[in-house]
Every structure is written in C-alpha cells, then in structure tokens.
Design an enzyme around this catalytic site. Structure first.
Site, mmCIF file in Angstrom:
data_model
loop_
_atom_site.group_PDB
_atom_site.id
_atom_site.type_symbol
_atom_site.label_atom_id
_atom_site.label_comp_id
_atom_site.label_asym_id
_atom_site.label_seq_id
_atom_site.Cartn_x
_atom_site.Cartn_y
_atom_site.Cartn_z
ATOM 1 N N ARG A 1 40.234 37.595 53.349
ATOM 2 C CA ARG A 1 40.355 38.962 53.836
ATOM 3 C C ARG A 1 40.159 40.013 52.749
ATOM 4 O O ARG A 1 39.324 40.923 52.875
ATOM 5 C CB ARG A 1 41.749 39.185 54.468
ATOM 6 C CG ARG A 1 41.872 38.724 55.877
ATOM 7 C CD ARG A 1 43.291 38.220 56.134
ATOM 8 N NE ARG A 1 43.428 36.950 55.441
ATOM 9 C CZ ARG A 1 43.131 35.790 56.002
ATOM 10 N NH1 ARG A 1 42.789 35.736 57.256
ATOM 11 N NH2 ARG A 1 43.208 34.664 55.312
ATOM 12 N N THR A 2 40.938 39.918 51.670
ATOM 13 C CA THR A 2 40.939 41.004 50.677
ATOM 14 C C THR A 2 39.573 41.119 49.995
ATOM 15 O O THR A 2 39.047 42.220 49.816
ATOM 16 C CB THR A 2 42.054 40.746 49.634
ATOM 17 O OG1 THR A 2 43.253 40.400 50.340
ATOM 18 C CG2 THR A 2 42.305 41.959 48.780
ATOM 19 N N LYS B 1 34.548 28.339 29.938
ATOM 20 C CA LYS B 1 34.307 27.877 28.554
ATOM 21 C C LYS B 1 35.462 28.286 27.647
ATOM 22 O O LYS B 1 35.418 28.077 26.443
ATOM 23 C CB LYS B 1 33.007 28.503 28.012
ATOM 24 C CG LYS B 1 31.749 28.125 28.766
ATOM 25 C CD LYS B 1 30.561 28.850 28.109
ATOM 26 C CE LYS B 1 29.456 29.087 29.097
ATOM 27 N NZ LYS B 1 28.522 30.124 28.625
ATOM 28 N N ARG C 1 42.363 40.158 41.435
ATOM 29 C CA ARG C 1 43.425 39.284 41.962
ATOM 30 C C ARG C 1 43.638 38.182 40.943
ATOM 31 O O ARG C 1 42.678 37.608 40.422
ATOM 32 C CB ARG C 1 43.038 38.677 43.310
ATOM 33 C CG ARG C 1 43.991 37.563 43.737
ATOM 34 C CD ARG C 1 43.740 37.082 45.126
ATOM 35 N NE ARG C 1 44.191 38.058 46.109
ATOM 36 C CZ ARG C 1 44.302 37.795 47.413
ATOM 37 N NH1 ARG C 1 43.985 36.596 47.875
ATOM 38 N NH2 ARG C 1 44.721 38.715 48.252
ATOM 39 N N HIS D 1 51.083 43.328 46.274
ATOM 40 C CA HIS D 1 49.768 43.343 46.941
ATOM 41 C C HIS D 1 49.677 44.719 47.616
ATOM 42 O O HIS D 1 49.835 44.860 48.827
ATOM 43 C CB HIS D 1 49.710 42.201 47.962
ATOM 44 C CG HIS D 1 48.345 41.912 48.519
ATOM 45 N ND1 HIS D 1 47.261 42.758 48.364
ATOM 46 C CD2 HIS D 1 47.893 40.857 49.237
ATOM 47 C CE1 HIS D 1 46.205 42.221 48.969
ATOM 48 N NE2 HIS D 1 46.562 41.071 49.494
HETATM 49 N N1 CP Z 1 46.116 39.026 53.206
HETATM 50 C C1 CP Z 1 45.439 38.466 52.196
HETATM 51 O O1 CP Z 1 45.618 38.791 51.011
HETATM 52 O O2 CP Z 1 44.551 37.487 52.604
HETATM 53 P P1 CP Z 1 43.518 36.767 51.645
HETATM 54 O O3 CP Z 1 44.290 35.875 50.711
HETATM 55 O O4 CP Z 1 42.601 35.986 52.555
HETATM 56 O O5 CP Z 1 42.781 37.824 50.877
#
Ligand code: CP
Length: 302
Positions: free
Chosen positions: A56-57, A84, A106, A134
């Site tokens: 999603r993100t 590496k 992320r 998040h």
């Molecule tokens: N909600 C969310 O962070 O989903 P993903 O891990 O698929 O990005």
C-alpha cells in the site's frame, strides 16, 4: 506546515493536521476528475527508499508522486550497493548528490528517518520506521474517519491487537488524542505497552472494550516482529481478540471497521467483517493518495 520533514505525528500541531486534511479534501476532488494529474510539483525529484516490504504505502507514494508530476525514482535495496555493505549514511549522501528534493523512507529500525533528516538537505517523509511511527497512515486514517463520521472529535475509538509492535497504533494514538477522542486499547496484556501521558483505557476483554464504540481499528498481528510467544496460539488469538460479526454487533450500529493492511484474515479479522458494508478498509487505501498528495504539496512549501 511548519517543518519540511514529516517524521512523526507526535510533534505535529493540531493546526498542521487540520491543514493537511483540508488540503487532502481538495486533492480528493482532483482524483475524481478524468485527468488526475496536476503540475504542482513539476521539476521536483523524489526517491522512494523501502528497506522493508510494502504494498500500500509504496504504491500509494509512487502514484501520488506521479499525480503531482514529480520525477520518481524507486530505490531497489536488493539490487543496490547496500548488499555490498555500503552504509546508510553513504547511501543517502550518494542520493543527495543527485539533487533529490524528497526522500520517502521505510526502515525496520526506529529512528532511521530522523537520522536521514539530520544528515541531508532533502525533505524526508517517514513511511514507517520499526515500531515507532507511520505518520502518513495515521493521517489517512484520520481523513477516513472524518469522511465517514463527519467529525474527528469526541469519538470512542477502539484500537485492537498488537499495539506493542504497531507503528500505526502509535501514530494514531498521538493524532486522535489531539482531537479529544476517547481511546481504548484492546489486546493481550503482553501486547499493550504502557503509554504515559495519554488519556487511554486498556482492556484485555474485547467484548467490554468495543462496547458502544464509533470506530474499531484492527491491527495486524506482526508475526515478523514476534521474538517470543506473546499469546498462546493463532486460534486462541482469534477467539479472544479477533473481530467477527457477533463482536461487531457490540459496537455502535453505525461503527466503522478499519485496518491498515495487510490483513491476516481469520487471525485478527473474519472475512465477513473485512468485506462488510461497515468496513472502510479499501476507502483507507483510496484516501491514502489524496492525503499523501497533500503532505508532499505542503512540505514542498509552494
Ligand atoms: N498500511 C501499510 O503500511 O501497508 P503496507 O505495509 O502494505 O505498505
């Protein structure tokens, strides 16, 4: 917005959040048009650095960036010099040398986006760091609640499940608390951390916890972060803390069901609830685009 980074919700003001949600409303209208692309950030460059898996993100940011007419690079960790042994600092300094304007990151370690922001000039957006925050998920959740309930204030909101490992839960607690909501954390006592200085009720009995709530926010059991047995078995987890139709009936009749995804169907949520009319799970996904467009637009300072 006051800052040029979005690293977490905790330090955002209520006014910043309101501005973001109001701006997102405008972008949601744009996304309903035949031509969904706007020239707002033409000439700006963004790199998406995902050191952890995402559906999603990552997809949402890439579509967002293209809708805003940005030049988009997706950094593939497995085919990069990270394998590496290149350090994170050397990696981001190398990226900075190309003159990128935004880094969306992320990482499995809490605090990595803050480290990146302290070491480069680009705007940094936290797309999820370890078990910390998040922020873009909490903002899209807030937008979805506002859209469905007509208000973001004075609601009874249950957050259910693996709160200890959930960056989504932390960001939502920080955000929803700024709007005078009554938050209930529900789950096995081993998965509910002590969160000081917030007006929160905790429940290990789910039936008591969801009684009369307006919003039920289910969380994924994060099997990849479970170092030890926090609960006996998956079957027992569903029996005590899973959301099925019978339990949903304990909440308000017009309660909405949310989940950040990905879902473990049959573990924390039954399929008949995930796909029922009260579920807004796919609306959350859709709203992620408008909210992330607003965030990037506001951070750019244009
Ligand atoms: N909600 C969310 O962070 O989903 P993903 O891990 O698929 O990005």
């Amino acid at each position: 917005m006051k800052d040029r980074h979005l690293l977490g919700i905790r330090d955002l003001s209520k006014q910043d959040i309101e501005l973001c949600l109001e701006t997102a409303k405008g972008f949601k209208d744009v996304l309903r048009r035949d031509i969904k692309k706007v020239p707002a950030l033409r000439g700006k460059t963004v790199i998406n650095l995902f050191f952890e898996p995402s559906t999603r993100t990552k997809t949402s940011f890439e579509i967002t960036e293209k809708r805003l007419s940005m030049d988009v690079l997706n950094f593939s960790v497995p085919s990069s010099s990270v394998v590496k042994g290149e350090s994170l600092l050397d990696t981001i300094k190398t990226i900075e040398a190309y003159g990128v304007d935004f880094i969306v990151i992320r990482h499995s370690s809490s605090g990595v986006p803050h480290f990146v922001a302290n070491n480069i000039n680009a705007s940094v957006i936290n797309a999820g760091d370890g078990i910390n925050e998040h922020p873009t998920q909490a903002l899209l959740d807030a937008f979805s609640i506002l859209e469905k309930k007509g208000s973001l204030e004075g609601l009874d909101i249950a957050i259910v499940g693996d709160i200890f490992h959930s960056r989504v839960a932390k960001s939502n607690i920080y955000l929803l608390s700024k709007f005078n909501n009554r938050i209930r954390l529900i789950g096995p006592p081993t998965l509910i951390p002590e969160i000081k200085n917030y007006n929160i009720e905790t429940f290990s009995d789910m039936d008591k916890g969801i009684k009369g709530v307006d919003v039920i926010m289910m969380l994924r059991i994060q099997l990849e972060r479970q170092g030890k047995g926090f609960f006996p078995t998956i079957q027992e987890y569903f029996k005590y803390w899973g959301l099925d139709k019978k339990r949903l009936a304990i909440a308000k009749d017009d309660a909405i069901v949310m989940h950040p995804g990905p879902m473990n169907r049959g573990v924390e949520i039954s399929s008949d609830v995930a796909d029922c009319p009260q579920s807004v799970i796919l609306d959350q996904v859709t709203n992620g685009l408008a909210v992330r467009m607003a965030i990037m637009y506001l951070l750019s300072g244009i």
